[in-house]
Design a protein around this motif. Structure first.
Motif, mmCIF file in Angstrom:
data_model
loop_
_atom_site.group_PDB
_atom_site.id
_atom_site.type_symbol
_atom_site.label_atom_id
_atom_site.label_comp_id
_atom_site.label_asym_id
_atom_site.label_seq_id
_atom_site.Cartn_x
_atom_site.Cartn_y
_atom_site.Cartn_z
ATOM 1 N N SER A 121 -1.141 84.000 30.297
ATOM 2 C CA SER A 121 -1.390 85.164 29.466
ATOM 3 C C SER A 121 -1.584 86.431 30.279
ATOM 4 C CB SER A 121 -2.632 84.930 28.594
ATOM 5 O OG SER A 121 -3.747 84.629 29.416
ATOM 6 N N GLY A 122 -1.532 86.327 31.622
ATOM 7 C CA GLY A 122 -1.547 87.512 32.443
ATOM 8 C C GLY A 122 -2.800 88.352 32.286
ATOM 9 N N GLY A 123 -3.946 87.697 32.029
ATOM 10 C CA GLY A 123 -5.191 88.427 31.897
ATOM 11 C C GLY A 123 -5.403 89.049 30.538
ATOM 12 N N ARG A 124 -4.440 88.939 29.645
ATOM 13 C CA ARG A 124 -4.582 89.538 28.314
ATOM 14 C C ARG A 124 -5.291 88.616 27.356
ATOM 15 N NH1 ARG A 124 1.385 90.167 26.801
ATOM 16 N NH2 ARG A 124 1.371 88.150 27.859
ATOM 17 N N GLY A 125 -5.668 87.425 27.808
ATOM 18 C CA GLY A 125 -6.211 86.441 26.870
ATOM 19 C C GLY A 125 -5.075 85.777 26.144
ATOM 20 N N SER A 126 -5.421 84.839 25.284
ATOM 21 C CA SER A 126 -4.380 84.082 24.586
ATOM 22 C C SER A 126 -4.000 84.688 23.247
ATOM 23 C CB SER A 126 -4.862 82.644 24.362
ATOM 24 O OG SER A 126 -6.026 82.642 23.554
ATOM 25 N N ALA A 127 -4.587 85.846 22.876
ATOM 26 C CA ALA A 127 -4.331 86.406 21.546
ATOM 27 C C ALA A 127 -2.855 86.703 21.330
ATOM 28 C CB ALA A 127 -5.159 87.673 21.345
ATOM 29 N N VAL A 128 -2.187 87.270 22.347
ATOM 30 C CA VAL A 128 -0.774 87.608 22.197
ATOM 31 C C VAL A 128 0.065 86.347 22.042
ATOM 32 C CG1 VAL A 128 1.217 88.673 23.326
ATOM 33 C CG2 VAL A 128 -1.031 89.766 23.467
ATOM 34 N N ASP A 129 -0.235 85.342 22.862
ATOM 35 C CA ASP A 129 0.507 84.093 22.756
ATOM 36 C C ASP A 129 0.308 83.455 21.383
ATOM 37 O OD1 ASP A 129 1.212 84.557 25.320
ATOM 38 O OD2 ASP A 129 0.395 82.700 26.153
ATOM 39 N N ARG A 130 -0.917 83.498 20.894
ATOM 40 C CA ARG A 130 -1.171 82.896 19.583
ATOM 41 C C ARG A 130 -0.420 83.630 18.491
ATOM 42 N NH1 ARG A 130 -7.340 80.680 19.212
ATOM 43 N NH2 ARG A 130 -7.395 79.698 21.258
ATOM 44 N N ALA A 131 -0.359 84.939 18.572
ATOM 45 C CA ALA A 131 0.409 85.697 17.589
ATOM 46 C C ALA A 131 1.872 85.267 17.613
ATOM 47 C CB ALA A 131 0.288 87.187 17.869
ATOM 48 N N PHE A 132 2.386 85.014 18.813
ATOM 49 C CA PHE A 132 3.770 84.534 18.940
ATOM 50 C C PHE A 132 3.945 83.189 18.236
ATOM 51 C CE2 PHE A 132 6.978 81.981 21.030
ATOM 52 C CZ PHE A 132 8.048 82.859 21.203
ATOM 53 N N TRP A 133 3.012 82.250 18.496
ATOM 54 C CA TRP A 133 3.159 80.915 17.922
ATOM 55 C C TRP A 133 2.922 80.911 16.414
ATOM 56 C CZ3 TRP A 133 5.760 77.405 20.251
ATOM 57 C CH2 TRP A 133 5.806 77.378 21.639
ATOM 58 N N LEU A 134 2.017 81.754 15.946
ATOM 59 C CA LEU A 134 1.816 81.864 14.496
ATOM 60 C C LEU A 134 3.093 82.338 13.819
ATOM 61 C CD1 LEU A 134 -1.758 83.428 14.426
ATOM 62 C CD2 LEU A 134 -1.127 81.164 13.574
ATOM 63 N N GLN A 135 3.770 83.302 14.421
ATOM 64 C CA GLN A 135 5.026 83.772 13.852
ATOM 65 C C GLN A 135 6.116 82.720 13.997
ATOM 66 O OE1 GLN A 135 5.401 86.740 12.181
ATOM 67 N NE2 GLN A 135 7.374 85.867 11.594
ATOM 68 N N ALA A 136 6.063 81.944 15.075
ATOM 69 C CA ALA A 136 7.064 80.892 15.276
ATOM 70 C C ALA A 136 6.975 79.833 14.190
ATOM 71 C CB ALA A 136 6.882 80.250 16.653
ATOM 72 N N TYR A 137 5.782 79.633 13.631
ATOM 73 C CA TYR A 137 5.629 78.702 12.517
ATOM 74 C C TYR A 137 6.149 79.306 11.220
ATOM 75 C CZ TYR A 137 3.389 75.506 9.200
ATOM 76 O OH TYR A 137 3.144 74.611 8.176
ATOM 77 N N ASN A 138 5.973 80.609 11.057
ATOM 78 C CA ASN A 138 6.373 81.264 9.813
ATOM 79 C C ASN A 138 7.834 81.689 9.805
ATOM 80 O OD1 ASN A 138 3.731 81.102 8.786
ATOM 81 N ND2 ASN A 138 3.139 82.984 9.845
ATOM 82 N N GLY A 139 8.430 81.925 10.984
ATOM 83 C CA GLY A 139 9.799 82.420 11.044
ATOM 84 C C GLY A 139 9.870 83.911 10.775
ATOM 85 N N GLY A 140 11.040 84.473 11.039
ATOM 86 C CA GLY A 140 11.244 85.899 10.797
ATOM 87 C C GLY A 140 11.361 86.678 12.097
ATOM 88 N N THR A 141 11.481 87.984 11.977
ATOM 89 C CA THR A 141 11.702 88.837 13.147
ATOM 90 C C THR A 141 10.433 88.967 13.976
ATOM 91 O OG1 THR A 141 11.164 90.825 11.880
ATOM 92 C CG2 THR A 141 13.464 90.136 11.922
ATOM 93 N N PHE A 142 10.637 89.219 15.282
ATOM 94 C CA PHE A 142 9.504 89.358 16.195
ATOM 95 C C PHE A 142 9.978 90.100 17.434
ATOM 96 C CE2 PHE A 142 6.315 87.980 19.310
ATOM 97 C CZ PHE A 142 5.141 88.087 18.552
ATOM 98 N N THR A 143 9.085 90.876 17.999
ATOM 99 C CA THR A 143 9.382 91.600 19.233
ATOM 100 C C THR A 143 8.470 91.088 20.336
ATOM 101 O OG1 THR A 143 10.069 93.580 18.037
ATOM 102 C CG2 THR A 143 9.510 93.838 20.353
ATOM 103 N N VAL A 144 9.076 90.622 21.437
ATOM 104 C CA VAL A 144 8.324 90.148 22.593
ATOM 105 C C VAL A 144 8.229 91.282 23.596
ATOM 106 C CG1 VAL A 144 8.224 88.438 24.442
ATOM 107 C CG2 VAL A 144 9.181 87.811 22.217
ATOM 108 N N ASP A 145 7.013 91.662 23.927
ATOM 109 C CA ASP A 145 6.788 92.705 24.926
ATOM 110 C C ASP A 145 6.699 92.064 26.302
ATOM 111 O OD1 ASP A 145 6.642 94.861 23.087
ATOM 112 O OD2 ASP A 145 4.607 94.228 22.545
#
Length: 846
Positions: free
Chosen positions: A545-569
């Motif tokens: 997570s590069g010091g950002r904590g796991s919040a960003v990764d979790r947001a990615f995985w939550l969207q991966a379960y729901n599907g749809g568009t997403f932007t990876v920074d």
């Protein structure tokens, strides 16, 4: 209202198919289709005692049509077919009254019933080719009746949503016809009026109420399992017979009080009692009758019918009889029957009195303390999970065959294999497929499933996952090799040509969020993530997570379960746009590491997994399965190549057939009601239940495509919807209950089993703290308070009786029931320890 007549003029005749040269059956089909009634071809042929009827086409519920060209094409293919009416889409319900010489007179019984309620409204009546009568009504619009007769009298049946009848005007091969009764409205004409008249009335409310009412059970003797010869042991005396009788009474009483999981409870009770039947301690008929009565008392028969109950009962008894009970051990303190009395007492709700347990052991007197509560039964420290098995009958034949074969060859859990296979199919299917489970609104689901296999390292999580994913991984390897070959040819080509296009990734493993985003930015079909150990996946969220904590990764995985568009920074290479961030996931975890998932409850990430509590492995057998190649592999490969239809606005969603709407709404209501009260259970379970509506839709979509991988119909039929609902009700909810209970406690189950093993093999009946400190490894250096705490599951479970009342005990008495109840386990633990000592060439340790 008119009274029913039980006699009709034998000169009644069919109206001629005027103005047409079509054969009678085709003419009848076209006549009803013109009125707007969906029809299909049905094959009706003579059997040994009755005529066999079955649809001539697959998917008849969705395929039934009013298109005359399609109907004519069917009759060119099946010229001898009779017209069938699909009742669900027609909105009809039919009361089918039979009259056979060797059975009940349903016509007379219905006439008598109708007379009590002032008769039936005038509507279409059809005399069937077998001499029965069909009374046709409009079904209840808000809550259609199905195909259960409820409390109707014998000889009277119901056909409604999900069912069909032979249409009026049809003629069998023997010349017998389905005739519309003179004086009654014609079904086609009444239906065509479409509400303009009252010649097609709605089924009366009083009749619908009787149909919805559970049928009173038949007499127990009709449930008796077929007798089988049992080879009784050489010595079966009163002691064994009394023991078995008490055990049967206890199991029957326990079964009668069950309110959920009735099928699993009946099977477990039948297996236990079957051990005594196999040993000759009790008769099979006596055991069958007692358990059948208990299954009636708890509502099993009313809910699922006597046929299902009988099948489970017979299967459980057979399984138990195959492993006869071991001989009773020598008497405990001169009277081992005292232990059996305690077992029966525990199951009756009695509690052992600590003061009299020691003094009266062997005298056979029930020991209880007034007003004290009791455990429901003796606690089994070796029973890790109490969960039902996966209902394999809901699976397509290819998947079921895969599960049965791999369970034998790998010795791993069938339930785990079944869910892993469904997860694999979920990953193979293009995630742009959509299903709208409800008849109205825009809510849709995709085939995404997240499957979590829960079991110790020895239970075979990885072999189950590898077997399920083998066809997808083989396909990906083939695509990769073809791509590399194409790249080589491109580099060697003398003329410049376009570079070969990289194939879609099908399966990924240990991958970072950034890398997975890069993969999915090149493809919209989604991908399957394979993680042998989910705890490592959780750790990766922190590690990368590069010091950002796991919040960003979790947001990615939550969207991966729901599907749809997403932007990876991305940190160094800018943004990455993903048009469909969609992931199916299969992984495993050890129960001891469930605590590492607790932190995933806060944002609901944990609740997206479907947990499977795995059963212990069995010995892998080397025996052949005669199959035509690899049906499961062919199915998964076909799913990789089936794509949704597209319109200008995107993929066209599938819909649930109107026949299945009632099933959908019943399950949704059940899930809603469960969610409202689920907060009293373990943490996280309520949120899990709240997501099961979407899981149900995903399962229905996966099952539908797996049943029709080549050309899936645009409507998911009611039988597929019911199968998905059964998986939710019968399997996923019970496993999730156990999962969240275990995750909430992360119990020392293994430690409890070890101390129980020492108790069984120690030969002692009295214990003090030093006994455990000296002989059980994890008790070393524990004080009296810690010993009490560690023993508390065995005290609460009825194993140990403290010598004094209070929070701190210094002496315990072994319940006399334990050596009796766990005689086979004691022998197995003794044998296992002796073998281990021999293999380790060390002194025997208990």
């Amino acid at each position: 209202m008119v009274a029913l007549s039980t006699r009709f003029n034998p000169d009644d005749h069919l109206e001629p198919a005027a103005m047409t040269c079509d054969p009678p059956n085709l003419a009848a089909a076209l006549r009803h289709a013109e009125a707007g009634i969906p029809v299909f071809p049905a094959l009706v042929s003579p059997g040994e005692t009755s005529w066999n009827k079955r649809p001539a086409i697959a998917g008849w519920q969705a395929g039934a049509s009013i298109d005359p060209e399609r109907i004519r094409a069917w009759w060119r293919q099946f010229p001898h077919a009779l017209p069938g009416i699909e009742l669900g889409r027609a909105g009809l319900v039919v009361i089918d009254a039979d009259r056979h010489g060797d059975g009940p007179d349903g016509i007379a019984a219905l006439a008598e019933l109708a007379a009590l309620h002032g008769g039936l409204p005038v509507g279409p009546i059809v005399e069937t080719a077998g001499g029965g009568l069909h009374y046709v009504f409009r079904n209840v619009p808000a809550d259609p009746l199905g195909n259960s007769p409820g409390a109707l009298p014998a000889g009277v049946d119901v056909r409604g949503a999900g069912g069909w009848i032979v249409a009026p005007g049809a003629v069998r091969s023997d010349g017998a016809a389905y005739r519309e009764v003179d004086g009654a409205p014609s079904l086609a004409e009444a239906f065509a009026e479409d509400g303009a008249g009252d010649e097609l009335p709605t089924i009366p409310a009083w009749l619908a109420e009787i149909i919805r009412r559970p049928k009173a059970p038949a007499k127990p003797e009709t449930w008796r399992a077929p007798a089988r010869p049992v080879a009784a042991p050489a010595t079966v005396g009163d002691r064994e017979r009394r023991y078995a009788a008490k055990a049967l009474a206890a199991e029957a009483a326990k079964l009668a009080s069950v309110t959920s999981g009735r099928n699993s409870a009946l099977n477990a009770a039948a297996v236990k009692v079957g051990h005594y039947v196999g040993a000759g301690w009790i008769g099979e008929a006596e055991a069958s009758d007692a358990l059948a009565e208990a299954a009636t008392a708890n509502g099993y028969v009313a809910k699922d019918g006597s046929r299902a109950m009988l099948a489970t009962l017979a299967s459980g008894l057979r399984a138990g009889m195959a492993e006869p009970a071991a001989p009773l051990p020598d008497r405990i303190d001169d009277d081992a029957e005292f232990g059996a009395a305690i077992v029966a007492g525990l199951k009756r709700g009695e509690r052992i009195d600590p003061k009299t347990a020691e003094a009266n052991a062997g005298e056979g007197r029930p020991l209880r303390s007034e007003g004290a509560s009791a455990p429901e039964a003796l606690f089994d420290p070796w029973e890790a999970y109490i969960v039902p098995s996966f209902p394999l009958d809901v699976l397509p034949p290819a998947i079921r065959g895969f599960v049965e074969e791999k369970a034998v060859h790998l010795g791993t859990c069938r339930s785990a294999l079944a869910m892993a296979a469904l997860g694999a199919c979920s990953g193979a299917i293009d995630h742009r497929w959509k299903l709208r489970p409800r008849q109205h609104g825009e809510w849709s689901v995709s085939p995404r499933l997240w499957v979590l296999l829960v079991g110790d390292p020895s239970r075979g999580k990885t072999p189950a996952i590898n077997a399920a994913l083998a066809p997808i991984e083989a396909e990906e390897a083939a695509r990769r090799q073809a791509y590399l070959n194409a790249v080589g040819e491109h580099e060697r080509a003398p003329v410049t040509s376009p570079e070969p296009e990289k194939p879609d990734r099908l399966v990924v493993g240990d991958v970072t969020v950034e890398k997975l985003g890069e993969i999915l930015s090149r493809q919209s079909r989604g991908v399957l993530v394979k993680r042998d150990e989910i705890a490592g996946w959780v750790g990766a969220m922190e590690k990368y997570s590069g010091g950002r904590g796991s919040a960003v990764d979790r947001a990615f995985w939550l969207q991966a379960y729901n599907g749809g568009t997403f932007t990876v920074d991305r940190q160094t290479r800018g943004e990455l746009y993903v048009s469909n961030l969609s992931v199916s996931l299969i992984g495993g975890i050890q129960p001891a590491r469930l605590a590492q998932l607790r932190d995933l409850e806060a944002d609901g990430l944990l609740q997206r997994f479907l947990p499977v509590m795995m059963a212990a492995r069995t010995y892998p057998e080397d025996r052949p399965f005669h199959r035509d190649g690899d049906p499961y592999g062919r199915l998964v490969t076909a799913l990789l190549h089936v794509h949704p239809e597209w319109s200008a606005s995107g993929p066209v969603p599938l819909k649930v057939h109107a026949d299945g709407a009632r099933i959908v709404e019943a399950l949704m209501r059940h899930l809603f009601d469960l969610e409202q009260v689920a907060d009293v259970y373990a943490a996280g379970f309520q949120a899990f239940v709240g997501k099961l509506g979407g899981v149900f839709g995903s399962l229905a979509l996966v099952l539908h495509l797996a049943h029709h991988p080549e050309a899936p119909p645009s409507y998911v039929p009611a039988d597929i919807v019911e199968k998905a609902a059964r998986i939710i009700r019968e399997f996923i909810i019970p496993h999730a209950q156990e999962f969240y209970r275990t995750a909430a406690t992360v119990t020392d189950g293994d430690r409890t089993a070890k101390v129980a093993s020492w108790i069984l093999t120690s030969g002692k009946t009295q214990f003090v703290p030093s006994d455990f400190v000296r002989n059980v490894a994890h008790f070393k250096n524990l004080g009296v308070w810690e010993v009490n705490k560690a023993l508390s599951p065995l005290v609460a479970g009825g194993w140990l009786v403290p010598a004094e009342v209070g929070p701190l005990a210094r002496k315990w008495t072994l319940s006399p029931a334990v050596p009796v109840f766990f005689a086979a386990r004691a022998a197995e633990e003794d044998r296992r320890k002796a073998v281990l000592a021999d293999l380790m060439r060390s002194p025997r340790k208990r």
